[in-house]
Design an enzyme around this catalytic site. Structure first.
Site, mmCIF file in Angstrom:
data_model
loop_
_atom_site.group_PDB
_atom_site.id
_atom_site.type_symbol
_atom_site.label_atom_id
_atom_site.label_comp_id
_atom_site.label_asym_id
_atom_site.label_seq_id
_atom_site.Cartn_x
_atom_site.Cartn_y
_atom_site.Cartn_z
ATOM 1 C CG MET A 143 -69.905 35.957 -101.469
ATOM 2 S SD MET A 143 -71.459 36.426 -100.676
ATOM 3 C CE MET A 143 -71.708 38.097 -101.303
ATOM 4 C CG ASP B 103 -75.942 40.872 -96.088
ATOM 5 O OD1 ASP B 103 -75.375 39.798 -96.338
ATOM 6 O OD2 ASP B 103 -76.861 41.344 -96.787
ATOM 7 C CG MET C 242 -71.083 43.627 -93.841
ATOM 8 S SD MET C 242 -71.201 44.882 -95.118
ATOM 9 C CE MET C 242 -72.373 44.100 -96.224
ATOM 10 C CG MET D 19 -69.866 39.137 -95.318
ATOM 11 S SD MET D 19 -70.781 40.338 -96.289
ATOM 12 C CE MET D 19 -72.345 40.252 -95.437
ATOM 13 C CG HIS E 149 -79.205 37.294 -96.928
ATOM 14 N ND1 HIS E 149 -78.600 36.060 -96.953
ATOM 15 C CD2 HIS E 149 -78.211 38.199 -97.105
ATOM 16 C CE1 HIS E 149 -77.300 36.214 -97.152
ATOM 17 N NE2 HIS E 149 -77.035 37.509 -97.247
ATOM 18 C CB SER F 249 -80.070 41.352 -98.707
ATOM 19 O OG SER F 249 -79.190 42.118 -97.902
ATOM 20 C CG ASP G 52 -75.461 37.402 -100.765
ATOM 21 O OD1 ASP G 52 -76.164 38.321 -101.235
ATOM 22 O OD2 ASP G 52 -74.911 37.459 -99.654
ATOM 23 C CG HIS H 204 -73.607 36.581 -95.661
ATOM 24 N ND1 HIS H 204 -73.640 37.353 -96.811
ATOM 25 C CD2 HIS H 204 -72.358 36.055 -95.603
ATOM 26 C CE1 HIS H 204 -72.465 37.290 -97.407
ATOM 27 N NE2 HIS H 204 -71.673 36.526 -96.694
HETATM 28 C C1 DX5 Z 1 -73.116 41.785 -99.963
HETATM 29 C C2 DX5 Z 1 -74.201 41.111 -99.184
HETATM 30 C C3 DX5 Z 1 -75.439 40.899 -99.946
HETATM 31 C C4 DX5 Z 1 -76.112 42.151 -100.408
HETATM 32 C C5 DX5 Z 1 -76.981 41.816 -101.575
HETATM 33 O O1 DX5 Z 1 -71.966 41.786 -99.215
HETATM 34 O O2 DX5 Z 1 -73.757 39.863 -98.713
HETATM 35 O O3 DX5 Z 1 -76.351 40.071 -99.238
HETATM 36 O O4 DX5 Z 1 -76.884 42.747 -99.395
HETATM 37 O O5 DX5 Z 1 -77.445 42.990 -102.103
HETATM 38 P P1 DX5 Z 1 -77.783 43.142 -103.662
HETATM 39 O O6 DX5 Z 1 -78.855 42.151 -103.943
HETATM 40 O O7 DX5 Z 1 -78.219 44.557 -103.774
HETATM 41 O O8 DX5 Z 1 -76.520 42.826 -104.409
HETATM 42 ZN ZN ZN Z 2 -75.288 38.488 -97.865
#
Ligand code: DX5
Ligand code: ZN
Length: 213
Positions: free
Chosen positions: A135, A33, A35, A66, A31, A7, A173, A64
């Site tokens: 998750m 993220d 948000m 969110m 990956h 990530s 994840d 991903h």
């Molecule tokens: C959380 C993200 C993850 C996060 C994982 O909302 O979707 O992808 O970056 O990070 P770690 O591996 O540190 O939990």
């Molecule tokens: Zn993620």
């Protein structure tokens, strides 16, 4: 075959190229993220960062989302270079339509649920997914503690995928590291996301190798 997806939320943004090269060399997917501060109580990064990573990436981008109403942005994330796009089941009114939209744009489509949503809520949509993600922390932040119930959820989801005669990988994840990777893959996970476990390590390549078991 297990795939490791670091990530980039935990990457070093001042030296992003170095981390992109590490993923190219040692991992399988990027990956990313995304948000929005609404679906989750945090903001991350957007198109300029995704495009910059895409330019240097020799491995596919696993984005991903969110964000609420992912349908508004799916096309742009595919155009920015995403080969896989996932979104949360409860972030949109019509998940099947969004899955179709992602596929129509030419990317693999995935559905995600947080740890507090019943697994059964995914079941009617599995046939429209190219992959599915559980998750193992509540979406929103890197560096959280892995939720142990995830193993059972992976097992039950895997059984349902097989029961439906499908062949789609389960991605996990949140809080994933070398210490729980083996149990997760034994439970049926095939794609493991790891942010802090990889990028906060002295030797990220060694952690990735250890996660492969
Ligand atoms: C959380 C993200 C993850 C996060 C994982 O909302 O979707 O992808 O970056 O990070 P770690 O591996 O540190 O939990
Ligand atoms: Zn993620």
């Amino acid at each position: 075959m297990i795939q490791i997806a670091p990530s980039m939320l935990s990457a070093d943004f001042l030296h992003l190229e170095k981390d992109v090269e590490m993923v190219n060399e040692h991992a399988d997917l990027f990956h990313l993220d995304i948000m929005d501060g609404v679906f989750v109580p945090n903001l991350s990064y957007g198109f300029p960062v995704v495009e910059a990573i895409a330019k240097k990436a020799s491995k596919p981008l696993d984005t991903h989302l969110m964000i609420i109403e992912p349908e508004k942005y799916v096309e742009r994330f595919v155009k920015a270079g995403s080969a896989m796009v996932s979104f949360h089941l409860n972030a949109t009114k019509d998940p099947d339509a969004v899955l179709a939209q992602i596929r129509d744009c030419g990317a693999k489509a995935g559905l995600v649920i947080n740890p507090d949503l019943p697994l059964e809520s995914l079941f009617p949509h599995l046939k429209n997914c190219d992959f599915v993600m559980l998750m193992s922390v509540f979406a929103g932040f890197g560096g959280q503690k892995f939720i142990e119930e995830t193993y059972d959820r992976v097992r039950v989801l895997k059984e349902e995928i097989v029961r439906q005669g499908l062949n789609i990988p389960i991605e996990v994840d949140g809080g994933v590291s070398a210490s729980n990777a083996k149990a997760l893959t034994e439970a049926g996970a095939e794609i493991l996301v790891a942010g802090s476990a990889v990028f906060k390590a002295e030797d990220p390549a060694a952690v990735i190798a250890a996660m492969r078991g």
